[in-house]
Every structure is written in structure tokens, then in C-alpha cells.
Design a protein around this motif. Structure first.
Motif, PDB file in Angstrom:
ATOM      1  N   ILE A 118       0.868  -1.179   0.000  1.00  0.00           N
ATOM      2  CA  ILE A 118       0.000   0.000   0.000  1.00  0.00           C
ATOM      3  C   ILE A 118       0.902   1.225   0.000  1.00  0.00           C
ATOM      4  CG2 ILE A 118      -1.839   1.223   1.217  1.00  0.00           C
ATOM      5  CD1 ILE A 118      -2.574  -1.568   2.401  1.00  0.00           C
ATOM      6  N   VAL A 167       8.227   6.574  -2.962  1.00  0.00           N
ATOM      7  CA  VAL A 167       9.632   6.129  -2.897  1.00  0.00           C
ATOM      8  C   VAL A 167       9.738   4.679  -2.400  1.00  0.00           C
ATOM      9  CG1 VAL A 167      11.887   6.567  -1.868  1.00  0.00           C
ATOM     10  CG2 VAL A 167      10.446   8.483  -2.544  1.00  0.00           C
ATOM     11  N   ALA A 168       9.233   4.421  -1.195  1.00  0.00           N
ATOM     12  CA  ALA A 168       9.415   3.088  -0.604  1.00  0.00           C
ATOM     13  C   ALA A 168       8.635   2.036  -1.393  1.00  0.00           C
ATOM     14  CB  ALA A 168       8.968   3.100   0.860  1.00  0.00           C
ATOM     15  N   SER A 202      -3.353   7.932  -4.618  1.00  0.00           N
ATOM     16  CA  SER A 202      -3.027   9.004  -5.571  1.00  0.00           C
ATOM     17  C   SER A 202      -3.081   8.471  -6.986  1.00  0.00           C
ATOM     18  CB  SER A 202      -1.605   9.520  -5.344  1.00  0.00           C
ATOM     19  OG  SER A 202      -1.397   9.879  -4.022  1.00  0.00           O
ATOM     20  N   PHE A 213      -0.886   9.292 -10.712  1.00  0.00           N
ATOM     21  CA  PHE A 213       0.432   9.842 -11.044  1.00  0.00           C
ATOM     22  C   PHE A 213       0.456  10.348 -12.481  1.00  0.00           C
ATOM     23  CE2 PHE A 213       0.843   6.932  -7.565  1.00  0.00           C
ATOM     24  CZ  PHE A 213       1.612   7.647  -6.668  1.00  0.00           C
ATOM     25  N   THR A 249      10.784  18.494   0.179  1.00  0.00           N
ATOM     26  CA  THR A 249      11.790  19.324  -0.494  1.00  0.00           C
ATOM     27  C   THR A 249      12.780  18.442  -1.279  1.00  0.00           C
ATOM     28  OG1 THR A 249      12.959  19.464   1.615  1.00  0.00           O
ATOM     29  CG2 THR A 249      11.586  21.326   1.021  1.00  0.00           C
ATOM     30  N   HIS A 250      12.575  17.141  -1.239  1.00  0.00           N
ATOM     31  CA  HIS A 250      13.130  16.164  -2.189  1.00  0.00           C
ATOM     32  C   HIS A 250      14.609  16.289  -2.533  1.00  0.00           C
ATOM     33  CE1 HIS A 250      12.486  19.530  -4.903  1.00  0.00           C
ATOM     34  NE2 HIS A 250      11.217  19.539  -4.572  1.00  0.00           N
ATOM     35  N   ALA A 262      -6.660   3.965  -5.707  1.00  0.00           N
ATOM     36  CA  ALA A 262      -7.178   2.813  -4.936  1.00  0.00           C
ATOM     37  C   ALA A 262      -6.879   3.042  -3.455  1.00  0.00           C
ATOM     38  CB  ALA A 262      -6.500   1.531  -5.418  1.00  0.00           C
ATOM     39  N   ALA A 276      -6.890   1.960   0.271  1.00  0.00           N
ATOM     40  CA  ALA A 276      -7.014   0.799   1.164  1.00  0.00           C
ATOM     41  C   ALA A 276      -7.920   1.167   2.327  1.00  0.00           C
ATOM     42  CB  ALA A 276      -5.636   0.389   1.665  1.00  0.00           C
ATOM     43  N   ALA A 329       3.574   0.908   2.818  1.00  0.00           N
ATOM     44  CA  ALA A 329       4.568   1.898   2.358  1.00  0.00           C
ATOM     45  C   ALA A 329       3.802   3.191   2.184  1.00  0.00           C
ATOM     46  CB  ALA A 329       5.199   1.441   1.048  1.00  0.00           C
ATOM     47  N   GLY A 377       3.369   5.975   4.111  1.00  0.00           N
ATOM     48  CA  GLY A 377       3.727   7.313   4.547  1.00  0.00           C
ATOM     49  C   GLY A 377       3.413   7.662   5.988  1.00  0.00           C
ATOM     50  N   PHE A 386      -2.063   4.132   6.926  1.00  0.00           N
ATOM     51  CA  PHE A 386      -3.286   3.395   7.227  1.00  0.00           C
ATOM     52  C   PHE A 386      -2.935   2.033   7.836  1.00  0.00           C
ATOM     53  CE2 PHE A 386      -5.552  -0.194   5.289  1.00  0.00           C
ATOM     54  CZ  PHE A 386      -6.758  -0.113   5.975  1.00  0.00           C
ATOM     55  N   SER A 440       4.779  22.616   6.200  1.00  0.00           N
ATOM     56  CA  SER A 440       4.311  21.619   7.150  1.00  0.00           C
ATOM     57  C   SER A 440       4.926  21.915   8.513  1.00  0.00           C
ATOM     58  CB  SER A 440       4.757  20.258   6.619  1.00  0.00           C
ATOM     59  OG  SER A 440       4.789  19.350   7.663  1.00  0.00           O
ATOM     60  N   GLY A 468       9.653   2.740   4.862  1.00  0.00           N
ATOM     61  CA  GLY A 468       9.630   4.177   4.574  1.00  0.00           C
ATOM     62  C   GLY A 468       9.043   4.950   5.739  1.00  0.00           C
ATOM     63  N   PRO A 472      12.179  16.927   8.675  1.00  0.00           N
ATOM     64  CA  PRO A 472      12.785  17.081   7.338  1.00  0.00           C
ATOM     65  C   PRO A 472      13.980  18.016   7.271  1.00  0.00           C
ATOM     66  CG  PRO A 472      10.541  17.984   7.396  1.00  0.00           C
ATOM     67  CD  PRO A 472      10.765  17.320   8.712  1.00  0.00           C
ATOM     68  N   GLN A 532      16.580  13.693   4.927  1.00  0.00           N
ATOM     69  CA  GLN A 532      16.991  12.286   4.953  1.00  0.00           C
ATOM     70  C   GLN A 532      15.930  11.315   4.444  1.00  0.00           C
ATOM     71  OE1 GLN A 532      19.580  10.315   5.847  1.00  0.00           O
ATOM     72  NE2 GLN A 532      20.915  12.083   5.921  1.00  0.00           N
TER      73      GLN A 532
HETATM   74  C1  LIG Z   1       8.024  19.526   4.216  1.00  0.00           C
HETATM   75  C2  LIG Z   1       8.812  18.270   3.964  1.00  0.00           C
HETATM   76  C3  LIG Z   1      10.072  18.356   3.392  1.00  0.00           C
HETATM   77  C4  LIG Z   1      10.823  17.192   3.147  1.00  0.00           C
HETATM   78  N1  LIG Z   1      12.041  17.307   2.589  1.00  0.00           N
HETATM   79  C5  LIG Z   1      12.776  16.219   2.313  1.00  0.00           C
HETATM   80  C6  LIG Z   1      14.047  16.319   1.679  1.00  0.00           C
HETATM   81  O1  LIG Z   1      14.547  17.392   1.341  1.00  0.00           O
HETATM   82  N2  LIG Z   1      14.727  15.167   1.426  1.00  0.00           N
HETATM   83  C7  LIG Z   1      14.236  13.962   1.779  1.00  0.00           C
HETATM   84  O2  LIG Z   1      14.914  12.966   1.534  1.00  0.00           O
HETATM   85  N3  LIG Z   1      13.042  13.838   2.378  1.00  0.00           N
HETATM   86  C8  LIG Z   1      12.297  14.926   2.655  1.00  0.00           C
HETATM   87  N4  LIG Z   1      11.079  14.792   3.248  1.00  0.00           N
HETATM   88  C9  LIG Z   1      10.630  13.460   3.649  1.00  0.00           C
HETATM   89  C10 LIG Z   1      10.202  12.622   2.442  1.00  0.00           C
HETATM   90  O3  LIG Z   1       9.276  13.326   1.675  1.00  0.00           O
HETATM   91  C11 LIG Z   1       9.606  11.297   2.939  1.00  0.00           C
HETATM   92  O4  LIG Z   1      10.522  10.693   3.831  1.00  0.00           O
HETATM   93  C12 LIG Z   1       9.307  10.343   1.781  1.00  0.00           C
HETATM   94  O5  LIG Z   1       8.277  10.859   0.981  1.00  0.00           O
HETATM   95  C13 LIG Z   1       8.874   8.980   2.305  1.00  0.00           C
HETATM   96  O6  LIG Z   1       8.493   8.173   1.212  1.00  0.00           O
HETATM   97  P1  LIG Z   1       7.432   6.999   1.408  1.00  0.00           P
HETATM   98  O7  LIG Z   1       7.397   6.285   0.109  1.00  0.00           O
HETATM   99  O8  LIG Z   1       7.732   6.249   2.641  1.00  0.00           O
HETATM  100  O9  LIG Z   1       6.031   7.723   1.683  1.00  0.00           O
HETATM  101  P2  LIG Z   1       5.217   8.794   0.839  1.00  0.00           P
HETATM  102  O10 LIG Z   1       6.071   9.484  -0.134  1.00  0.00           O
HETATM  103  O11 LIG Z   1       4.462   9.610   1.830  1.00  0.00           O
HETATM  104  O12 LIG Z   1       4.167   7.890   0.004  1.00  0.00           O
HETATM  105  C14 LIG Z   1       3.100   7.253   0.641  1.00  0.00           C
HETATM  106  C15 LIG Z   1       2.048   6.900  -0.400  1.00  0.00           C
HETATM  107  O13 LIG Z   1       1.037   6.101   0.259  1.00  0.00           O
HETATM  108  C16 LIG Z   1      -0.218   6.436  -0.280  1.00  0.00           C
HETATM  109  N5  LIG Z   1      -1.279   6.074   0.690  1.00  0.00           N
HETATM  110  C17 LIG Z   1      -1.420   6.526   1.956  1.00  0.00           C
HETATM  111  N6  LIG Z   1      -2.514   5.964   2.533  1.00  0.00           N
HETATM  112  C18 LIG Z   1      -3.068   5.147   1.591  1.00  0.00           C
HETATM  113  C19 LIG Z   1      -4.211   4.294   1.574  1.00  0.00           C
HETATM  114  N7  LIG Z   1      -5.026   4.151   2.643  1.00  0.00           N
HETATM  115  N8  LIG Z   1      -4.467   3.623   0.437  1.00  0.00           N
HETATM  116  C20 LIG Z   1      -3.687   3.734  -0.661  1.00  0.00           C
HETATM  117  N9  LIG Z   1      -2.585   4.520  -0.693  1.00  0.00           N
HETATM  118  C21 LIG Z   1      -2.283   5.210   0.419  1.00  0.00           C
HETATM  119  C22 LIG Z   1      -0.141   7.938  -0.504  1.00  0.00           C
HETATM  120  O14 LIG Z   1      -1.075   8.346  -1.489  1.00  0.00           O
HETATM  121  C23 LIG Z   1       1.320   8.110  -0.966  1.00  0.00           C
HETATM  122  O15 LIG Z   1       1.410   8.135  -2.382  1.00  0.00           O
HETATM  123  C24 LIG Z   1      10.291  15.925   3.506  1.00  0.00           C
HETATM  124  C25 LIG Z   1       9.027  15.840   4.081  1.00  0.00           C
HETATM  125  C26 LIG Z   1       8.289  16.989   4.302  1.00  0.00           C
HETATM  126  C27 LIG Z   1       6.924  16.875   4.909  1.00  0.00           C
END
Ligand SMILES: Cc1cc2nc3c(=O)[nH]c(=O)nc-3n(C[C@H](O)[C@H](O)[C@H](O)COP(=O)(O)OP(=O)(O)OC[C@H]3O[C@@H](n4cnc5c(N)ncnc54)[C@H](O)[C@@H]3O)c2cc1C
Length: 369
Positions: A13, A17-18, A39, A41, A48-49, A126, A128, A160, A162, A166, A269, A288, A296, A300
Motif C-alpha cells: 500500500i 519512494v518506498a 493518488s 500519477f 523538499t526532495h 485505490a 485501502a 509503504a 507514509g 493506514f 508543514s 519508509g 525534514p 533524509q
Molecule cells: C516539508 C517536507 C520536506 C521534506 N524534505 C525532504 C528532503 O529534502 N529530502 C528527503 O529525503 N526527504 C524529505 N522529506 C521526507 C520525504 O518526503 C519522505 O521521507 C518520503 O516521501 C517517504 O516516502 P514513502 O514512500 O515512505 O512515503 P510517501 O512518499 O508519503 O508515500 C506514501 C504513499 O502512500 C499512499 N497512501 C497513503 N494511505 C493510503 C491508503 N489508505 N491507500 C492507498 N494509498 C495510500 C499515498 O497516497 C502516498 O502516495 C520531507 C518531508 C516533508 C513533509
């Protein structure tokens, strides 16, 4: 039902990235993977990526590196300004990736999702809504798509998903550490900001405030500020004004804003805590941000999420192939995740509360104070 005969080996889910990295690695290894994301895409997410070698290694592992490298400049200089003292340094380590990158998530995540789609059944839009259980083990997921409710069964379900995971809400994992919110981060994209030589990733510190000036994809420059959480109310009231005031307080940035144009809104944020969760249980795993989050300010999250996905893929592979028992495989995933992350996690939490001991030490180490 025999667990080996489920429709999927793994349901993931979340597909940013993860999720996309995990799906690509497991799918390419021949496992049947379903990925769900609420979401569609390409789409943006708060971030800030900015990322470094660990993320680049994971992107290489899934065959997405060349496409990502083509989107934005390689940032070969680490340009630091601490309380008016300027000291640019080359990014000369590690040897395999001696540069950083900054790629907007609308661009980066679309590349990752495209890659995952080659190896997995990926459903966008979709959401979850339920985890399915049998005898205390998570065995599947129910979700809501554009038309109807659907469900599928799998040997393992991975969150995965975020910061507001959930899956974590459903399985209630134990937490190894929690850190209060210390800082807020606001950012926007600008066109026409003259780049420092390198090109450089710039970090401008004044007391306990930090501003970033980083070239990214689409010829844009990311300008961001991380300040103590006590200023959250001011930023919520006037995000554009406060971000600009913060950037203009940094002399090395102010001089370059004269002809710059902001493109798009100011994002921000002020509610990112730190947490480190036990990342697995009976039939489920977290990866993730669903498993570990840190403020942030240290940029990292992408390095961490991508590396954790790569570690999880290795040990899920051992479980799915029958090489390891579930508990052994997941214990090793947990241990390796912590080995990779704990030092930077602690450091991010500690200096998130106050950057000054870190910046003083950096100046002292270089003989600059
Ligand atoms: C303001 C800010 C600045 C940042 N700056 C940086 C930076 O400069 N460098 C850096 O490395 N990191 C940065 N980060 C952190 C980075 O964005 C996250 O660590 C990264 O996005 C984690 O990736 P992830 O795949 O674990 O989760 P996410 O990118 O959050 O992806 C989670 C996905 O799960 C989906 N999802 C959630 N719930 C459900 C559900 N119930 N059903 C289906 N799908 C669902 C969402 O739609 C989303 O697409 C920052 C974060 C913030 C808030």
C-alpha cells in the motif's frame, strides 16, 4: 486457503519512494506483487526532495537511475553559510556518487511508479480501507477504487503508505522512539535565481534557522526554510511573507532574489514528529515513512525510505523463497534498518531541537571560530 496459493505474494500500500522501489525489486525477482495507491500519477506530495548516494544506489538497483539523473543537475558542491561564515566544500564522498540531487516529487515519483508498473500490478486511485485477517495474521487488503470495492489476498501486506500510514493505524506497531515536533519547513519554487558554482546545494544557517537554496528539475530553484515550531502560527497566517522574510534574512540568498520569480504556491508543514517503529508483525511489514520519520530539516527521508525498501526486498525475498522463516527474515530487516538509520535519526532529533551546537562544532572543526 493454503498461504502459498494466495493471489499475490505481496500487496504493497503506497507507491511513491518506498513502495515503488520495493515493488520493482520483488516483481523483477518474479514475485506476484499488487501495489495500491490512493493518488494518481504524476502527482506531487509535500517534500523538499533533496537526496544523496543511498537513494541514488536504490534508484540504480531498480534501473531508474539514468532517467532520474537526466532530470536535474548533479550538485557537486556543498555550500554552507553559518552565521555569515561561508565555506563551500566539494561533495567528494562517497566515491560512487560524489554529488547530491534535488528532483521534484511530481517528476521523481512518476519515474519510480513507471518502473514499478513494469513488474507489478499497480492500481492508482485505490484507497485501502481494511486489512483482512485470518487467525490473527494479516492476509489481505480491501480497497475502494473508482467503481467499486475490491479485495485481494497475499502472503504479506506491506504499508509503504507514509506519515499517516493506514496500515500502521490498523496493526498498531510498537514504537522504539518518539520525538516531539521541533521545527516547521516551508518552501516554494523560483525561476531566475543565479546558481552558485558547482552547481551547489546551499545551506544557510542563522542561529537556529536554516534556509536552503537548491537547483532542481525543470530549471527551477527550491528555496526553503526550516525554523523552530514556535513560529508555526506566524507561517500559517502569512506563508508567502514569512518564507520571503526568512530567505531575505540570509545575505547570500537575498542578493539573488532581485530578479527571481516564484512559480506556484508556498508549501509547508509544521507537524512532523520523529518516530521509529517496530517494522513488522504477523503477516505485515512497514517501510519508509510508515515505519520511521524524522524532521525534514536534515533531508533524509528519501535516502532512508529507498534504502529501507531495498533491505526489506532482500529479506522478504528470503521469506517468500522459503530460505528463511518469517520471524528470522523480519528480525534481520529490522536490525539492518536500525543499523543504517539510528545514528542519523538520533542526530536529526537532537539538532532539530537546536541547530546551534551542530553549527558551532562544524565551524570549530574547520578552525573557523
Ligand atoms: C516539508 C517536507 C520536506 C521534506 N524534505 C525532504 C528532503 O529534502 N529530502 C528527503 O529525503 N526527504 C524529505 N522529506 C521526507 C520525504 O518526503 C519522505 O521521507 C518520503 O516521501 C517517504 O516516502 P514513502 O514512500 O515512505 O512515503 P510517501 O512518499 O508519503 O508515500 C506514501 C504513499 O502512500 C499512499 N497512501 C497513503 N494511505 C493510503 C491508503 N489508505 N491507500 C492507498 N494509498 C495510500 C499515498 O497516497 C502516498 O502516495 C520531507 C518531508 C516533508 C513533509
Amino acid at each position: 486457503m493454503n498461504v502459498d496459493a494466495r493471489e499475490y505474494d505481496v500487496i504493497i500500500i503506497g507507491s511513491r519512494v518506498a513502495g515503488s522501489i520495493l515493488a520493482s525489486l520483488l516483481g523483477e525477482a518474479g514475485y506476484r506483487v499488487l501495489v495500491l495507491d490512493r493518488s494518481t500519477f504524476p502527482s506531487d506530495t509535500l517534500s523538499t526532495h533533496f537526496f544523496r548516494a543511498p537513494a541514488l544506489r536504490a534508484f540504480d538497483q531498480i534501473g531508474a537511475l539514468d532517467e532520474i539523473l537526466a532530470t536535474a543537475p548533479r550538485l557537486t558542491v556543498n555550500f554552507n553559510v553559518i552565521d555569515g561564515i561561508v565555506f563551500p566544500e566539494p561533495v567528494d564522498r562517497p566515491e560512487d556518487y560524489p554529488y547530491y540531487m534535488c528532483v521534484r516529487r511530481v517528476t521523481l515519483d512518476a519515474i519510480l511508479v513507471r518502473r514499478a508498473r513494469l513488474f507489478a500490478d499497480l492500481r492508482e486511485g485505490a484507497i485501502a480501507t481494511d486489512l483482512l485477517q485470518e487467525e490473527g495474521r494479516i492476509v489481505g487488503v480491501r480497497w475502494r477504487g473508482s467503481d467499486d470495492e475490491e479485495e485481494a489476498m497475499a502472503r504479506v501486506v506491506v504499508g509503504a503508505d507514509g506519515l499517516y500510514s493506514f496500515v500502521a493505524k490498523q496493526v498498531e506497531p510498537e514504537t522504539e522512539h518518539i520525538e516531539a515536533v521541533h521545527r516547521i519547513m516551508y518552501y516554494a519554487y523560483f525561476r531566475g535565481v543565479p546558481a552558485n558554482e558547482g552547481p551547489a546545494a546551499e545551506f544557510h544557517y542563522e542561529g537556529n534557522s536554516l534556509a536552503y537554496c537548491i537547483p532542481c528539475d525543470n530549471n527551477l530553484t527550491l528555496l526553503a526554510a526550516s525554523v523552530p515550531v514556535e513560529r508555526f502560527a506566524e507561517f500559517k497566517r502569512d506563508p508567502e511573507g514569512e518564507l520571503l522574510r526568512e530567505l531575505e534574512a540570509m545575505p547570500e540568498i537575498r542578493a539573488r532574489l532581485t530578479d527571481a520569480q516564484r512559480e506556484g504556491p508556498v508549501f509547508g508543514s509544521g507537524n512532523i514528529p520523529g518516530y521509529l517503529r517496530i517494522p513488522y508483525g504477523n503477516g505485515w511489514a512497514l517501510v519508509g515513512d510508515a515505519a520511521m520519520v524524522m524532521d525534514p530539516w536534515s533531508g533524509q527521508g528519501i535516502d532512508q525510505a529507498s534504502t529501507h525498501a531495498s533491505i526489506l526486498a532482500r529479506y522478504l525475498g528470503e521469506f517468500l523463497s522459503g530460505e528463511s522463516e518469517w520471524e528470522n527474515a523480519m528480525q534481520t530487516y529490522h536490525a539492518e534498518r536500525n543499523e543504517f538509520s539510528q545514528k542519523i535519526y538520533r542526530r536529526t532529533c537532537k539538532f532539530g531541537a537546536d541547530l546551534r551546537p551542530m553549527t558551532r562544532a562544524a565551524l570549530a572543526k574547520r578552525g573557523l571560530i
